[in-house]
Design an enzyme around this catalytic site. Sequence first.
Site: not given
Length: 261
Positions: A9, A11, A115, A117-118, A145-146, A149, A155
């Site tokens: 929570a 993050g 998943a 990626n949402f 990515h940032h 990561k 993924g």
Amino acid sequence: MIRVGVVGAAGKMGRQVLAAVAAAPDLEISCAVDPRIDEVTLDSSIVQAEDLTELPDGVADVLVDFTRPDAARQHLAATLRRGFHLVVGTTGIGPDELRELEAAAEASGANAVVAANFAIGAVLLLRFARQAAPYFDGVEIIELHHDQKLDAPSGTSIATANAIAEARAEAQAPELVDPTTTMVLDGARGAKAAGAVPIHSVRLPGLVAHEEVIFGAPGQGLTLRHDSYDRISFMSGVLVAIRQVPRRSGVTVGLESLLDD
Ligand code: NAD
């Protein structure tokens, strides 16, 4: 009303999920878990814990997990066995962990949606990549990515490579051929995923989550690209998963099947 717990929570994603769930009329936050939970300001009616084991049984209908690959591998199956439905966004969940989750789901009757990626655009990219895959001689993936990561490749890029490999195998397309005979620097040709699809990972400050799939054939190319500029891009998919997971028996992998429901 579906009672939702957020694991991770404090993050970047967890905070977005807290806000998205709070804004949804049919969902409510019942608990929040994070070793850094004291960094989050929450209503005192919400059960707050530093560790999942501190959560009382039945405190939430669905737990949404955006933690770290190493942590999630440790706690996901045990959480499912406790009867919480799970929406897992944490990446780095491999076939072994999925098998463990399936066994836990069968034993407990609780369900999971996992998943990588949402974001709807990323799901559509995967669909379009699958469509294009049999028609081109070569394909490579670049995921960007940032710089926070922890896992590489992403993924999403692994799922995209899997989809491309499956589509090419179904269409009996020839195997991909890498022309490189001399590797001047190790890793120059990326990591070889399913079907020998190369994935190149870029990590830079300023980025969020981006993916490019480049197809090549004699005299032509096709580039598919998706950009998540902001973590809010993942929230509509997370909310769909929260609403569907209680009635989706077992473990569902990927957002795609939920969107077609
Ligand atoms: P982050 O580092 O900002 O947040 C992770 C949080 O998890 C931290 O607050 C940390 O304290 C907490 N945490 C660690 N171990 C924990 C545990 N055992 N129990 C409870 N909380 C724990 O990372 P982030 O950017 O929010 O990303 C989280 C995960 O989500 C990563 O794996 C990332 O790749 C993934 N992600 C997935 C999607 C998607 O659409 N599926 C989108 C973006 C990010």
